[in-house]
Motif scaffolding. Structure first.
Motif, short mmCIF file in Angstrom:
data_model
loop_
_atom_site.label_atom_id
_atom_site.label_comp_id
_atom_site.label_asym_id
_atom_site.label_seq_id
_atom_site.Cartn_x
_atom_site.Cartn_y
_atom_site.Cartn_z
N GLY A 98 0.83 -1.21 0.00
CA GLY A 98 0.00 0.00 0.00
C GLY A 98 0.86 1.25 0.00
O GLY A 98 2.08 1.21 0.23
N ALA A 99 0.18 2.37 -0.25
CA ALA A 99 0.89 3.65 -0.24
C ALA A 99 1.35 3.99 1.18
O ALA A 99 2.37 4.64 1.36
N THR A 100 0.61 3.53 2.17
CA THR A 100 0.96 3.86 3.56
C THR A 100 2.37 3.38 3.90
O THR A 100 3.17 4.11 4.49
N LEU A 103 4.94 5.52 2.06
CA LEU A 103 5.14 6.84 2.68
C LEU A 103 6.01 6.70 3.93
O LEU A 103 6.98 7.44 4.12
N TYR A 124 -3.44 14.72 4.98
CA TYR A 124 -3.72 13.29 5.19
C TYR A 124 -2.97 12.86 6.45
O TYR A 124 -1.81 13.24 6.64
N TYR A 127 1.09 11.35 7.48
CA TYR A 127 2.42 11.94 7.27
C TYR A 127 3.11 12.35 8.59
O TYR A 127 4.24 11.95 8.86
N ASN A 169 0.63 16.30 -1.97
CA ASN A 169 -0.41 15.30 -2.24
C ASN A 169 -1.33 15.86 -3.31
O ASN A 169 -2.03 16.84 -3.08
N ASN A 173 -6.33 14.67 -0.80
CA ASN A 173 -7.26 14.18 0.22
C ASN A 173 -6.99 14.99 1.49
O ASN A 173 -5.86 15.01 1.94
N ASP A 201 2.66 12.25 -2.86
CA ASP A 201 1.61 11.24 -2.68
C ASP A 201 0.59 11.44 -3.81
O ASP A 201 -0.16 12.40 -3.82
N VAL A 203 -1.73 9.00 -4.93
CA VAL A 203 -2.55 7.79 -4.96
C VAL A 203 -3.84 7.96 -5.78
O VAL A 203 -4.39 6.99 -6.27
N TYR A 204 -4.30 9.22 -5.93
CA TYR A 204 -5.53 9.44 -6.72
C TYR A 204 -5.19 9.90 -8.14
O TYR A 204 -5.95 10.65 -8.75
N SER A 232 -1.01 3.98 -5.50
CA SER A 232 -1.73 2.91 -4.80
C SER A 232 -2.66 2.18 -5.76
O SER A 232 -3.55 2.78 -6.35
N LYS A 235 -6.45 2.23 -4.88
CA LYS A 235 -7.34 3.27 -5.43
C LYS A 235 -7.65 2.97 -6.89
O LYS A 235 -8.79 3.06 -7.32
N LYS A 243 -4.07 -3.52 -0.10
CA LYS A 243 -2.86 -2.79 0.33
C LYS A 243 -1.68 -3.06 -0.62
O LYS A 243 -0.70 -3.73 -0.26
#
Ligand code: PLP
Length: 384
Positions: A98-100, A103, A124, A127, A169, A173, A201, A203-204, A232, A235, A243
């Motif tokens: 996942g992106a989490t 990051l 978000y 971070y 980002n 978000n 970031d 992800v979108y 991600s 998404k 993830k």
């Protein structure tokens, strides 16, 4: 005794994420959950079939540490098609849980004690804790309302010789705003001749509306050489529970990223990597995302147009922010709680995305939902 009595938390002020709080409250009160960002519709049957296929074909052991060759190659081809930029699959692309994880790993790899990291608010929530747990200090910059724009000369004034990283980002978000070409040029200008690393970031990346284009940091050569781009597949393929994410970075940055990645997770889910690599071969599997989600946004906005909630412009992501100041003067936390408990609709208040809990009376609603869910949600909102 296992724990010494004077155990000192590394994150003394960190509370449970607002996403977990609101989703739990939604479940407890059987509320329609437009809080946490995840779709309530099915993912691609072909993707599920490909995962089954690879599981049955024996792809069930550790993947290589940076990710499977096929997925890294597929990402490289996709980025070239999307942005005209080449990232070498061997040395410049890494698959993550996942992106989490991407990051966190990126922050761990570069931020040392007392380093400063600039973060834009509303931010978000993953971070700042990652910076702090690695000994860094966060400098927050609030984006300017009404359109959540960034004042780059203000950012430049906050930069010191301790500034190690700037986290951006886009699409953003929780606000749904975008960083445009001019913003990127400004970021390039203020970081020129510095050692600052940009963590972008994105992800979108595919959730952008009204014909606007995603300005990935990788399109700006001077920025790209100091940047890690985070994506991600959760998404892009509506599969947040899987993830699965990735990072793009020039070789010198990727080398450092991988030094930490191998001790955080080493490698991630093999059959899912194989299946995603298959779906990336054909861009029909993701090119309709902007139209798909724009239709959802417009459908939702159409349904609530006679309500007392005022939409904040949403250019990307699957979140629509609504200003409720015409409805109530309660704090956004109280109002979001009351909406969930009394009216059975859950959203996310924006104040937890600010260090100083700034409250602009705005709630975020996720519209990545079936049309019938959006209809039910809108019926409630129109009655409030
Ligand atoms: C801006 C942003 N970054 C990162 C993530 C985390 O992505 P993942 O689920 O792939 O870890 C999310 C998820 O909601 C997000 O909104």
């Amino acid at each position: 005794m296992i724990y010494p009595g004077n155990l000192k938390s590394k994150l003394p002020n960190t509370e449970q994420s607002i996403f977990a709080i609101m989703s739990k409250l939604a479940a407890e009160h059987q509320a329609i959950n437009l809080s946490q960002g995840f779709p309530d519709f099915d993912i691609s049957g072909e993707l599920v079939e490909r995962v089954h296929y690879y599981m049955k074909a024996g792809f069930n052991q550790y993947a290589p540490m940076p990710g499977t060759d096929r997925l890294r190659q597929a990402i490289s081809t996709k980025v070239l098609k999307d942005h005209g930029i080449t990232y070498d699959p061997d040395s410049e692309i890494n698959i993550t849980a996942g992106a989490t994880q991407a990051l966190y790993t990126a922050i761990s790899a570069f931020v040392r004690d007392e380093d400063e990291v600039i973060i834009f608010e509303p931010a978000y929530d993953a971070y700042a804790p990652a910076v702090r747990v690695n000994g860094g200090n966060v400098k927050f910059v609030q984006m300017d309302l009404p359109d959540y724009t960034i004042n780059w000369s203000h950012v430049a004034k906050l930069m010191t010789n301790r500034t190690k990283m700037i986290i951006i980002n886009t699409p953003h978000n929780p606000t749904g705003t975008l960083i445009n070409e001019e913003d990127m040029t400004q970021l390039e200008r203020i970081t020129n001749n510095s050692d600052i690393v940009i963590l972008s970031d994105e992800v979108y990346e595919h959730l952008i509306f009204d014909g606007l284009q995603h300005q990935s940091v990788c399109r700006f050569p001077e920025l790209a050489r100091r940047s890690l781009v985070v994506g991600s597949f959760g998404k892009t393929f509506h599969a947040t529970g899987w993830k699965m994410g990735y990072v793009l970075a020039p070789e010198n940055l990727m080398k450092e990223f991988r030094k930490v990645h191998q001790w955080v997770v080493f490698a991630v889910n093999t059959p899912i990597q194989m299946a995603i690599a298959d779906l990336l071969q054909d861009d029909k599997n993701y090119r309709n995302l902007p139209a798909f989600f724009q239709q959802k946004r417009d459908f939702f906005l159409g349904l609530i147009k006679n309500s007392r909630f005022r939409p904040v412009p949403c250019k990307g992501t699957y979140f629509q922010c609504l200003d409720y100041s015409a409805v109530s003067d309660e704090s956004d936390l109280d109002f979001a709680r009351r909406l969930t408990i009394d009216h059975k609709i859950a959203s996310i208040p924006l104040s937890p995305f600010y260090m100083n809990s700034r409250d602009d009376k705005i709630l975020r609603f996720c519209f990545a939902k079936k049309d019938e869910t959006l209809v039910q949600a809108a019926e409630i909102l129109c009655k409030i």
